[in-house]
Design an enzyme around this catalytic site. Structure first.
Site, PDB file in Angstrom:
ATOM      1  N   CYS A  93       0.912  -1.310   0.129  1.00  9.65           N
ATOM      2  CA  CYS A  93       0.079  -0.112  -0.063  1.00  9.65           C
ATOM      3  C   CYS A  93       0.776   1.290   0.093  1.00  9.65           C
ATOM      4  O   CYS A  93       0.552   2.062  -0.862  1.00  9.65           O
ATOM      5  CB  CYS A  93      -0.999  -0.039   1.158  1.00  9.65           C
ATOM      6  SG  CYS A  93      -2.279  -1.186   1.143  1.00  9.65           S
ATOM      7  N   HIS A 112      -6.429  -2.966  -1.072  1.00 10.71           N
ATOM      8  CA  HIS A 112      -5.681  -4.007  -0.219  1.00 10.71           C
ATOM      9  C   HIS A 112      -6.354  -5.267  -0.108  1.00 10.71           C
ATOM     10  O   HIS A 112      -7.400  -5.136   0.605  1.00 10.71           O
ATOM     11  CB  HIS A 112      -5.430  -3.216   0.989  1.00 10.71           C
ATOM     12  CG  HIS A 112      -4.638  -4.278   1.880  1.00 10.71           C
ATOM     13  ND1 HIS A 112      -3.164  -4.334   2.057  1.00 10.71           N
ATOM     14  CD2 HIS A 112      -4.994  -5.154   2.852  1.00 10.71           C
ATOM     15  CE1 HIS A 112      -2.900  -5.203   2.919  1.00 10.71           C
ATOM     16  NE2 HIS A 112      -4.107  -5.566   3.492  1.00 10.71           N
ATOM     17  N   HIS A 142      -0.325  -8.451   0.877  1.00 10.80           N
ATOM     18  CA  HIS A 142      -1.077  -7.740  -0.035  1.00 10.80           C
ATOM     19  C   HIS A 142      -0.891  -8.504  -1.350  1.00 10.80           C
ATOM     20  O   HIS A 142      -0.043  -8.730  -1.855  1.00 10.80           O
ATOM     21  CB  HIS A 142      -0.531  -6.179  -0.116  1.00 10.80           C
ATOM     22  CG  HIS A 142      -1.095  -5.543  -1.123  1.00 10.80           C
ATOM     23  ND1 HIS A 142      -1.694  -4.054  -0.894  1.00 10.80           N
ATOM     24  CD2 HIS A 142      -1.890  -5.612  -2.572  1.00 10.80           C
ATOM     25  CE1 HIS A 142      -2.188  -3.536  -1.731  1.00 10.80           C
ATOM     26  NE2 HIS A 142      -2.430  -4.396  -2.814  1.00 10.80           N
ATOM     27  N   HIS A 188      -0.357 -10.291  -4.638  1.00 15.14           N
ATOM     28  CA  HIS A 188       0.490  -9.763  -5.514  1.00 15.14           C
ATOM     29  C   HIS A 188       0.904 -11.152  -6.685  1.00 15.14           C
ATOM     30  O   HIS A 188       1.036 -12.016  -6.173  1.00 15.14           O
ATOM     31  CB  HIS A 188       1.743  -9.230  -5.082  1.00 15.14           C
ATOM     32  CG  HIS A 188       2.476 -10.017  -3.979  1.00 15.14           C
ATOM     33  ND1 HIS A 188       2.073 -10.121  -3.025  1.00 15.14           N
ATOM     34  CD2 HIS A 188       3.593 -10.898  -4.459  1.00 15.14           C
ATOM     35  CE1 HIS A 188       2.881 -11.008  -2.143  1.00 15.14           C
ATOM     36  NE2 HIS A 188       3.659 -11.339  -3.105  1.00 15.14           N
ATOM     37  N   HIS A 247       3.601 -12.494  -9.221  1.00 15.10           N
ATOM     38  CA  HIS A 247       4.667 -12.569  -9.822  1.00 15.10           C
ATOM     39  C   HIS A 247       4.900 -12.797 -11.271  1.00 15.10           C
ATOM     40  O   HIS A 247       4.262 -13.867 -11.529  1.00 15.10           O
ATOM     41  CB  HIS A 247       5.885 -13.482  -9.224  1.00 15.10           C
ATOM     42  CG  HIS A 247       6.056 -13.226  -7.713  1.00 15.10           C
ATOM     43  ND1 HIS A 247       7.240 -12.807  -7.007  1.00 15.10           N
ATOM     44  CD2 HIS A 247       5.149 -13.302  -6.488  1.00 15.10           C
ATOM     45  CE1 HIS A 247       6.899 -12.752  -5.760  1.00 15.10           C
ATOM     46  NE2 HIS A 247       5.952 -13.287  -5.341  1.00 15.10           N
ATOM     47  N   GLY A 303       3.917 -19.595   1.065  1.00 15.75           N
ATOM     48  CA  GLY A 303       5.072 -19.270   0.827  1.00 15.75           C
ATOM     49  C   GLY A 303       5.147 -17.617   0.526  1.00 15.75           C
ATOM     50  O   GLY A 303       5.862 -16.747   0.063  1.00 15.75           O
TER      51      GLY A 303
END
Ligand code: 5GP
Ligand code: ZN
Length: 119
Positions: free
Chosen positions: A10, A49, A104, A106, A108, A99
């Site tokens: 954030c 969030h 928040h 996300h 990859h 893991g």
């Protein structure tokens, strides 16, 4: 809660912590991972969030679909080689056993020529 004042992502979205931005729109913020595992490694985060995928509901279908449709375009723009010889890997760690370290949500996106550091 739409923003968590204690959340590092954030703070990155708000510009309170610097990041190397890849892309931004009303819903999403995308930036390079600070510890890349691969030649290309960026993170796609909703501005809202949401702690993890475990909190997703039907109201998030459009948002998550947007991330998945945008990922291949950004991957190419950031230097991933084209499919099928190139490509990229998408990882979305969820929860401690999954893991996840930053709570928040996300996604990859990793790519580029191998070998990679991890993944
Ligand atoms: P997780 O393990 O939660 O899936 O991944 C969190 C990712 O966020 C890690 O790959 C880590 O390198 C990245 N990260 C953590 N803090 C920062 C930061 O302050 N800036 C950037 N750009 N990436 C971060
Ligand atoms: Zn957050």
């Amino acid at each position: 809660m739409s923003h968590d004042p204690n959340c590092i992502f954030c703070k990155i979205i708000a510009g309170q912590i610097p990041s190397r931005k890849v892309y931004e729109d009303d819903d999403l913020f995308v930036f390079h991972d600070i510890h890349p595992w691969a030649p290309v490694h960026f993170l796609m985060v909703p501005k809202l969030h949401i702690a993890s995928m475990a909190q997703l509901g039907p109201e998030h279908e459009r948002l998550m679909g947007k991330i998945m449709v945008l990922a291949p375009q950004l991957a190419l723009a950031q230097g991933c080689n084209p499919y099928p010889d190139g490509g990229f890997r998408i990882v979305c760690n969820t929860g401690t056993e999954g893991g996840q370290e930053v709570h928040h949500l996300h996604v990859h996106v990793m790519g580029g020529p191998r070998p990679w550091l991890k993944g």
